[in-house]
Write a protein that holds these residues in place. Structure first.
Motif, PDB file in Angstrom:
ATOM      1  N   MET A  60       0.825  -1.212   0.000  1.00 33.62           N
ATOM      2  CA  MET A  60       0.000   0.000   0.000  1.00 33.62           C
ATOM      3  C   MET A  60       0.856   1.258   0.000  1.00 33.62           C
ATOM      4  N   ALA A  61       1.959   1.226   0.760  1.00 33.84           N
ATOM      5  CA  ALA A  61       2.826   2.396   0.830  1.00 33.84           C
ATOM      6  C   ALA A  61       3.492   2.674  -0.508  1.00 33.84           C
ATOM      7  N   LEU A  62       3.910   1.625  -1.214  1.00 34.71           N
ATOM      8  CA  LEU A  62       4.503   1.810  -2.539  1.00 34.71           C
ATOM      9  C   LEU A  62       3.476   2.400  -3.499  1.00 34.71           C
ATOM     10  N   GLU A  63       2.260   1.913  -3.420  1.00 36.71           N
ATOM     11  CA  GLU A  63       1.180   2.481  -4.230  1.00 36.71           C
ATOM     12  C   GLU A  63       0.939   3.941  -3.855  1.00 36.71           C
ATOM     13  N   GLY A  64       0.891   4.220  -2.548  1.00 33.17           N
ATOM     14  CA  GLY A  64       0.668   5.587  -2.096  1.00 33.17           C
ATOM     15  C   GLY A  64       1.760   6.531  -2.551  1.00 33.17           C
ATOM     16  N   TRP A  65       3.013   6.062  -2.518  1.00 33.19           N
ATOM     17  CA  TRP A  65       4.150   6.869  -2.971  1.00 33.19           C
ATOM     18  C   TRP A  65       3.935   7.369  -4.397  1.00 33.19           C
ATOM     19  N   SER A 367      -2.326   5.105  13.906  1.00 31.78           N
ATOM     20  CA  SER A 367      -1.094   4.913  14.680  1.00 31.78           C
ATOM     21  C   SER A 367       0.088   5.774  14.235  1.00 31.78           C
ATOM     22  N   GLY A 368      -0.201   6.948  13.705  1.00 33.08           N
ATOM     23  CA  GLY A 368       0.860   7.865  13.336  1.00 33.08           C
ATOM     24  C   GLY A 368       1.667   7.449  12.124  1.00 33.08           C
ATOM     25  N   ASN A 369       1.214   6.403  11.387  1.00 30.24           N
ATOM     26  CA  ASN A 369       2.023   5.929  10.263  1.00 30.24           C
ATOM     27  C   ASN A 369       1.242   5.755   8.963  1.00 30.24           C
ATOM     28  N   GLN A 370       0.020   6.309   8.885  1.00 32.24           N
ATOM     29  CA  GLN A 370      -0.805   6.066   7.705  1.00 32.24           C
ATOM     30  C   GLN A 370      -1.028   7.295   6.823  1.00 32.24           C
ATOM     31  N   PHE A 371      -0.440   8.436   7.175  1.00 32.85           N
ATOM     32  CA  PHE A 371      -0.597   9.626   6.329  1.00 32.85           C
ATOM     33  C   PHE A 371      -0.278   9.297   4.878  1.00 32.85           C
ATOM     34  N   PRO A 375      -4.254   8.334  -0.161  1.00 32.68           N
ATOM     35  CA  PRO A 375      -4.914   8.138  -1.454  1.00 32.68           C
ATOM     36  C   PRO A 375      -5.377   6.700  -1.671  1.00 32.68           C
ATOM     37  N   VAL A 376      -4.586   5.743  -1.168  1.00 28.45           N
ATOM     38  CA  VAL A 376      -4.949   4.338  -1.329  1.00 28.45           C
ATOM     39  C   VAL A 376      -6.108   3.983  -0.409  1.00 28.45           C
ATOM     40  N   VAL A 377      -6.099   4.540   0.810  1.00 30.14           N
ATOM     41  CA  VAL A 377      -7.183   4.266   1.751  1.00 30.14           C
ATOM     42  C   VAL A 377      -8.511   4.772   1.194  1.00 30.14           C
ATOM     43  N   GLY A 378      -8.488   5.931   0.548  1.00 26.46           N
ATOM     44  CA  GLY A 378      -9.720   6.440  -0.060  1.00 26.46           C
ATOM     45  C   GLY A 378     -10.308   5.456  -1.046  1.00 26.46           C
ATOM     46  N   LYS A 379      -9.471   4.900  -1.883  1.00 22.16           N
ATOM     47  CA  LYS A 379      -9.937   3.938  -2.882  1.00 22.16           C
ATOM     48  C   LYS A 379     -10.346   2.609  -2.222  1.00 22.16           C
ATOM     49  N   LEU A 380      -9.542   2.168  -1.253  1.00 17.43           N
ATOM     50  CA  LEU A 380      -9.814   0.914  -0.545  1.00 17.43           C
ATOM     51  C   LEU A 380     -11.170   0.961   0.159  1.00 17.43           C
ATOM     52  N   MET A 381     -11.416   2.053   0.900  1.00 12.56           N
ATOM     53  CA  MET A 381     -12.681   2.146   1.629  1.00 12.56           C
ATOM     54  C   MET A 381     -13.865   2.273   0.678  1.00 12.56           C
ATOM     55  N   ALA A 396     -16.989 -12.883   6.779  1.00 14.15           N
ATOM     56  CA  ALA A 396     -16.899 -14.310   6.465  1.00 14.15           C
ATOM     57  C   ALA A 396     -15.905 -14.577   5.336  1.00 14.15           C
ATOM     58  N   SER A 397     -15.816 -13.661   4.379  1.00 15.25           N
ATOM     59  CA  SER A 397     -14.948 -13.839   3.219  1.00 15.25           C
ATOM     60  C   SER A 397     -14.279 -12.507   2.903  1.00 15.25           C
ATOM     61  N   PRO A 398     -13.151 -12.223   3.551  1.00 19.12           N
ATOM     62  CA  PRO A 398     -12.519 -10.917   3.382  1.00 19.12           C
ATOM     63  C   PRO A 398     -12.231 -10.586   1.915  1.00 19.12           C
ATOM     64  N   LEU A 399     -12.537  -9.359   1.571  1.00 22.01           N
ATOM     65  CA  LEU A 399     -12.302  -8.881   0.214  1.00 22.01           C
ATOM     66  C   LEU A 399     -10.809  -8.759  -0.064  1.00 22.01           C
ATOM     67  N   ASP A 400     -10.466  -8.846  -1.336  1.00 23.55           N
ATOM     68  CA  ASP A 400      -9.139  -8.397  -1.732  1.00 23.55           C
ATOM     69  C   ASP A 400      -9.292  -7.067  -2.465  1.00 23.55           C
ATOM     70  N   PHE A 401      -8.158  -6.431  -2.718  1.00 25.83           N
ATOM     71  CA  PHE A 401      -8.190  -5.088  -3.298  1.00 25.83           C
ATOM     72  C   PHE A 401      -7.024  -4.939  -4.262  1.00 25.83           C
ATOM     73  N   LEU A 402      -7.335  -4.463  -5.464  1.00 24.05           N
ATOM     74  CA  LEU A 402      -6.320  -4.268  -6.490  1.00 24.05           C
ATOM     75  C   LEU A 402      -5.682  -2.891  -6.336  1.00 24.05           C
ATOM     76  N   LEU A 403      -4.381  -2.878  -6.155  1.00 26.03           N
ATOM     77  CA  LEU A 403      -3.614  -1.635  -6.172  1.00 26.03           C
ATOM     78  C   LEU A 403      -3.381  -1.277  -7.634  1.00 26.03           C
ATOM     79  N   GLU A 404      -4.093  -0.259  -8.113  1.00 20.65           N
ATOM     80  CA  GLU A 404      -4.196  -0.015  -9.551  1.00 20.65           C
ATOM     81  C   GLU A 404      -2.851   0.255 -10.214  1.00 20.65           C
ATOM     82  N   ARG A 405      -1.984   1.009  -9.549  1.00 23.56           N
ATOM     83  CA  ARG A 405      -0.759   1.456 -10.211  1.00 23.56           C
ATOM     84  C   ARG A 405       0.351   0.424 -10.193  1.00 23.56           C
ATOM     85  N   THR A 406       0.383  -0.404  -9.152  1.00 22.56           N
ATOM     86  CA  THR A 406       1.426  -1.428  -9.080  1.00 22.56           C
ATOM     87  C   THR A 406       0.918  -2.806  -9.473  1.00 22.56           C
ATOM     88  N   GLY A 407      -0.406  -2.967  -9.579  1.00 22.68           N
ATOM     89  CA  GLY A 407      -0.987  -4.207 -10.079  1.00 22.68           C
ATOM     90  C   GLY A 407      -1.037  -5.344  -9.085  1.00 22.68           C
TER      91      GLY A 407
END
Length: 431
Positions: A60-65, A367-371, A375-381, A396-407
């Motif tokens: 997520m951080a690489l995507e956010g970068w 926790s002071g580390n998600q700033f 941008p990724v959290v907006g899309k994820l939520m 019951a069946s956790p979703l997965d999420f595609l990080l658009e820029r890194t695939g």
């Protein structure tokens, strides 16, 4: 058009508002403060980095970068609007001993495409001229007679991560998201305190404000930062949470940089896991904070509105730990910096999830580390809410999420409110 109320106009709430507005939701953001980013966001050190202890967060951080590198393009504002800027400096992580934890992180980098360089202790001088290479681990408090005394060994080494830097104005970044969300149709209500959820047939139908107004919505999102735990209690959704969040008081120093370098212009981001401090360049010189070593007690606050903003010996301890590594650090006679609150979870990883109340969602425990993730959290939520509202059982069946820029696809169950404490976490602001 379905309506969503987002409680909290910080960097996380703003990113969710922007993405949900673009996705066609009617968005209202409510915040008790007078402006966007007025709370924890404005107190953020705004470091952008990709090294965390958990693969999904690194991804997520690489995507956010990639979004911060093109922040102006992401928010798409008119040219007459000021836009926060990102400065890439790279990040130097210094470690003790064999560096096993850093080995795990570089293995993750190899999987996700993060770039890094391993350094022997002497290689640190390339970035930090005159740095003391002694090991000061384990960290101690100032009342320990051995505080500041180096051990017999040198530090183990360091890793330099190229994809890192900092954002010059975190509050402006939150305002950028506000303006972008408003351009997409969202509305913001400031100086508006939520006092209750309106619930009908087991779902929230809106929120009641302190002035008596009732705002209607189909969905409510808690992005309240240090106030999020209180909002979850108000909503009655804490019963099935195995991970709790609490406001955690922190002090950060803004002081002149080392005398032997122009840290404002030439400095880098540092995470010193031996001396236990982090730093980044700042217009004053250098910003120095704590990496939360085990010897330092956490100060959890019951009422975020009643936090004591006076500096304590925590400030002095942080600055002196920085001066151990950077002997030419100029230390002022009077404390300067800020006192802030982290919305800290039990394992220092965030909660991005639904709740036991259908239609009520949470993006908290940052926790002071998600700033850097905003941008990724907006899309994820936006993805999580849309799928859950369409009938998917994320518990019951956790979703997965595609990080658009890194695939890369990530498992969102890692951020569940019902997860077990993640033993891979650093249990610190490092995430």
């Amino acid at each position: 058009m379905k309506q969503v109320i987002i409680i909290g106009a910080g960097i996380i709430g703003g990113a969710i508002a922007y993405e949900m507005a673009k996705a066609g939701w009617g968005v209202t953001v409510v915040d008790k403060a007078p402006e966007a980013g007025y709370g924890s966001t404005s107190n953020s050190s705004a470091v952008i980095r990709i090294n965390y202890s958990v693969l999904e967060t690194c991804a997520m951080a690489l995507e956010g970068w990639s979004y911060w590198r093109d922040w102006a393009g992401y928010v798409g504002l008119p040219q007459d609007r000021p836009v926060a800027s990102y400065k890439e400096t790279g990040s130097l992580v210094i470690y003790s001993g064999e560096g096993a934890a850093m080995g795990r992180i570089t293995d993750i980098m190899d999987q996700i495409g993060g770039t890094y360089e391993r350094l022997a202790p002497e290689g640190i001088h390339r970035f930090l001229p005159g740095a003391d290479l002694s090991s000061y681990a384990p960290a101690r408090r100032m009342d320990d007679p051995d505080f500041g005394e180096p051990g017999e060994e040198q530090i183990g080494g360091a890793v330099f991560f190229q994809q890192a830097g900092y954002v010059n104005d975190p509050k402006l970044a939150a305002q950028n998201l506000q303006w972008a969300a408003q351009a997409a149709g969202a509305q913001y209500l400031f100086r508006s305190t939520v006092t209750a959820l309106e619930i009908h047939d087991g779902r929230p139908t809106g929120v009641r404000l302190e002035d008596g107004r009732v705002l209607k919505a189909d969905v409510v999102v808690n992005a309240g930062g240090p106030w999020s735990a209180g909002l979850n209690r108000m909503a009655g959704v804490t019963g099935d949470m195995t991970i709790r969040t609490r406001p955690n008081r922190q002090e950060v120093a803004y002081i002149p940089g080392p005398a032997n370098m122009d840290y404002r212009h030439d400095g880098i981001v540092i995470a010193d896991l031996d001396a236990e401090f982090y730093a980044r360049p700042d217009p004053v010189g250098i910003c120095v904070g704590s990496t939360d070593p085990a010897c330092d007690p956490h100060e959890f606050i019951d009422d975020p509105d009643a936090v004591d903003t006076r500096f304590t010996d925590q400030w002095t301890t942080i600055v002196m730990r920085g001066a151990m590594r950077l002997p030419e650090m100029r230390i002022p006679g009077q404390a300067s910096g800020l006192v802030a609150l982290y919305d800290t979870s039990d394992d220092w990883l965030p909660i991005y999830d639904k709740t036991s109340l259908p239609g009520f969602y949470m993006a908290c425990g940052t926790s002071g580390n998600q700033f850097k993730m905003a941008p990724v959290v907006g899309k994820l939520m936006t993805h999580l809410i849309a799928k859950t509202e369409a009938g998917h059982d994320h518990d019951a069946s956790p979703l997965d999420f595609l990080l658009e820029r890194t695939g890369r696809r990530i498992d969102l169950g890692i951020y569940s409110r019902k997860r077990k404490i993640n033993a891979d976490s650093s249990f610190s602001v490092m995430g």
